[in-house]
Design a protein around this motif. Structure first.
Motif, PDB file in Angstrom:
ATOM      1  N   VAL A 107      -5.569  -3.806  -0.274  1.00  0.00           N
ATOM      2  CA  VAL A 107      -7.063  -3.928   0.042  1.00  0.00           C
ATOM      3  C   VAL A 107      -7.318  -4.894   1.157  1.00  0.00           C
ATOM      4  O   VAL A 107      -6.762  -6.090   1.143  1.00  0.00           O
ATOM      5  N   ARG A 109     -10.243  -5.208   2.825  1.00  0.00           N
ATOM      6  CA  ARG A 109     -11.809  -5.820   2.763  1.00  0.00           C
ATOM      7  C   ARG A 109     -12.481  -5.378   1.473  1.00  0.00           C
ATOM      8  O   ARG A 109     -12.446  -4.495   1.177  1.00  0.00           O
ATOM      9  N   SER A 111     -16.315  -5.934  -0.409  1.00  0.00           N
ATOM     10  CA  SER A 111     -17.630  -6.329  -0.181  1.00  0.00           C
ATOM     11  C   SER A 111     -18.523  -5.823  -1.410  1.00  0.00           C
ATOM     12  O   SER A 111     -18.129  -5.004  -2.067  1.00  0.00           O
ATOM     13  N   GLU A 118     -17.475  -2.484  -3.030  1.00  0.00           N
ATOM     14  CA  GLU A 118     -16.743  -1.644  -2.164  1.00  0.00           C
ATOM     15  C   GLU A 118     -15.352  -2.249  -1.643  1.00  0.00           C
ATOM     16  O   GLU A 118     -15.369  -3.302  -1.081  1.00  0.00           O
ATOM     17  N   VAL A 120     -12.031  -1.468   0.815  1.00  0.00           N
ATOM     18  CA  VAL A 120     -11.301  -0.631   1.838  1.00  0.00           C
ATOM     19  C   VAL A 120      -9.846  -0.899   1.616  1.00  0.00           C
ATOM     20  O   VAL A 120      -9.253  -2.170   1.506  1.00  0.00           O
ATOM     21  N   ASP A 122      -5.543  -0.154   2.868  1.00  0.00           N
ATOM     22  CA  ASP A 122      -4.936  -0.044   4.372  1.00  0.00           C
ATOM     23  C   ASP A 122      -5.058   1.264   4.818  1.00  0.00           C
ATOM     24  O   ASP A 122      -4.609   1.299   6.327  1.00  0.00           O
ATOM     25  N   GLY A 124      -7.702   3.466   4.935  1.00  0.00           N
ATOM     26  CA  GLY A 124      -9.002   3.622   5.235  1.00  0.00           C
ATOM     27  C   GLY A 124      -9.959   4.152   3.966  1.00  0.00           C
ATOM     28  O   GLY A 124     -10.690   4.346   4.160  1.00  0.00           O
ATOM     29  N   GLU A 125      -9.100   4.504   2.711  1.00  0.00           N
ATOM     30  CA  GLU A 125      -9.725   5.001   1.860  1.00  0.00           C
ATOM     31  C   GLU A 125     -10.646   3.790   1.261  1.00  0.00           C
ATOM     32  O   GLU A 125     -10.468   2.939   1.294  1.00  0.00           O
ATOM     33  N   VAL A 126     -12.016   4.356   0.566  1.00  0.00           N
ATOM     34  CA  VAL A 126     -12.994   3.411  -0.091  1.00  0.00           C
ATOM     35  C   VAL A 126     -13.090   3.789  -1.298  1.00  0.00           C
ATOM     36  O   VAL A 126     -13.201   4.767  -1.891  1.00  0.00           O
ATOM     37  N   HIS A 128     -14.777   2.246  -5.223  1.00  0.00           N
ATOM     38  CA  HIS A 128     -15.886   1.356  -5.661  1.00  0.00           C
ATOM     39  C   HIS A 128     -15.751   1.156  -7.099  1.00  0.00           C
ATOM     40  O   HIS A 128     -14.732   1.862  -7.887  1.00  0.00           O
TER      41      HIS A 128
END
Length: 415
Positions: A107, A109, A111, A118, A120, A122, A124-126, A128
């Motif tokens: 991970v 990021r 937020s 949420e 993100v 490494d 780019g997948e997000v 939740h």
């Protein structure tokens, strides 16, 4: 959307995940399992903790270290250290048996969003989740003395930077610190052909005693009971009653977290250090400069007397500082929402929930909240049981975490 996202797959993250899965939560576990132990500790290291205090936690207690060792034809005996490599293998075995499949991505990021969080990763997948458990271990919190921070990695490193030490064969290496990491690193360096030196502020080294037998006369057990952090009633309190520790005044908790169980070497290491490692005690690094052959260290003795030495490389075995500001994976807005205690670590409530609803903490970062046990594997059992109970409570309340700025934007009185 997942009920729980576990960020980190070391002993704390895996233990939390095991309890969460048993509670029926939908969860995702992210991180390289046992990464610190597999990638950041050189071969030949041993656990300082006793085997009985080194279990990861699952609700049924099925996946214990002694069970794994027995399956490998090894007995986990009291008073006999376990190799770090075996402990790392045990963690992988635990992950295969007690935890849903671990996603080894990182991970980058985290937020808040309406309804939860949420993450993100490494690639780019997000993802939740309604709640998050941060179990990021120690690596984000490495502490290097200020005098050494401006020197590049060719000259200065942290003890956690090294998965092997063979590259220092034949070189002069100075290890800063007087605790287990410093002393064991220095011993391994010497055993692999380096000229190893330990430089420490303390005027003498502390060595832990050989642990007494588990079976003792009742009066000895009553005077100095065994615990997951060693013998004695104070250690027993830290190890077995983190919930009561949490009720102490904040200033008391911070002081104990910073000073209890201070730097000391394991009893089984002493004979490997004293004959083979140069000891420069009672000195502190005041300045450091790159020279043609390596690093020049300017030191100050306990009486203020100056001295200097030259070495080819410095390894800072100076521990970790688990402050809120070093949680770099948190978005700035989320990190700013985290309340902190006096030592800069996040403030956590009775079930490890931070000041951001739904964001839970585990491991070293909670030592000021729940005591010295959180610096060791032993603390994972209390943490996992308590944290998952808190997650379930938070999911029932369904309170949505919203950052301060977004709350202000939504508040008509502030428009």
């Amino acid at each position: 959307m997942y009920d729980l996202l576990v960020v980190g797959a070391g002993p704390y993250g895996l233990s939390v995940a095991s309890h969460a899965a048993a509670a029926g939560l939908s969860l995702r576990v992210l991180g390289r399992p046992m990464a610190s132990w597999r990638d950041h500790m050189p071969p030949g290291m041993f656990l300082k903790s006793e085997p009985a205090a080194s279990n990861l936690s699952d609700p049924g207690g099925r996946w214990r270290l002694d069970t794994y060792c027995a399956g490998q034809g090894v007995r986990a005996r009291h008073g006999e250290p376990i190799p770090v490599a075996m402990f790392a293998s045990y963690g992988l075995w635990f992950a295969r048996n007690a935890v849903p499949e671990v996603d080894e991505r990182t991970v980058v990021r985290l937020s808040t969003v309406p309804g939860g969080f949420e993450a993100v990763v490494d690639d780019g997948e997000v993802l939740h989740a309604r709640t998050v458990a941060l179990a990021v271990g120690v690596l984000p919190f490495v502490e290097v003395p200020a005098a050494l921070r401006e020197l590049g990695p060719s000259y200065v490193s942290h003890s956690s930077d090294h998965g092997e030490l063979g590259r220092f064969r034949g070189r002069d290496v100075t290890v800063i610190g007087g605790g287990q990491a410093a002393l064991e690193t220095a011993a391994l360096l010497a055993e692999q052909g380096a000229h190893a030196r330990v430089l420490a502020r303390a005027g003498h080294l502390n060595w832990n005693d050989v642990p007494p037998a588990l079976e003792r006369p009742w009066w000895e057990s009553a005077r100095t009971p065994h615990s997951g952090l060693g013998c004695g009633w104070r250690n027993w309190f830290y190890a077995e009653r983190p919930n009561l520790f949490h009720r102490l005044p904040e200033t008391t908790r911070a002081r104990i977290a910073a000073t209890a169980l201070g730097p000391a070497g394991a009893w089984w290491l002493r004979h490997r250090v004293e004959p083979a490692v140069e000891l420069l005690l009672g000195h502190e690094v005041a300045a450091a400069y790159v020279t043609g052959g390596g690093v020049r260290l300017e030191t100050v003795g306990r009486g203020g007397e100056p001295a200097s030495l030259e070495t080819e490389h410095v390894i800072a075995a100076t521990g970790f500082s688990a402050t809120r500001e070093r949680l770099g994976l948190l978005a700035d807005e989320l990190r700013g929402e985290l309340a902190a205690v006096a030592d800069g670590s996040p403030d956590v409530g009775r079930d490890f929930e931070s000041s951001v609803p739904g964001l839970f903490m585990a491991g070293l970062v909670t030592a000021s909240g729940f005591g010295p046990a959180m610096r060791f594997v032993h603390g994972a059992t209390f943490t996992a049981e308590t944290l998952v109970r808190g997650v379930r409570r938070r999911l029932r309340t369904a309170q949505v975490p919203v950052p301060q700025r977004r709350r202000e934007a939504l508040d008509p009185a502030r428009r």
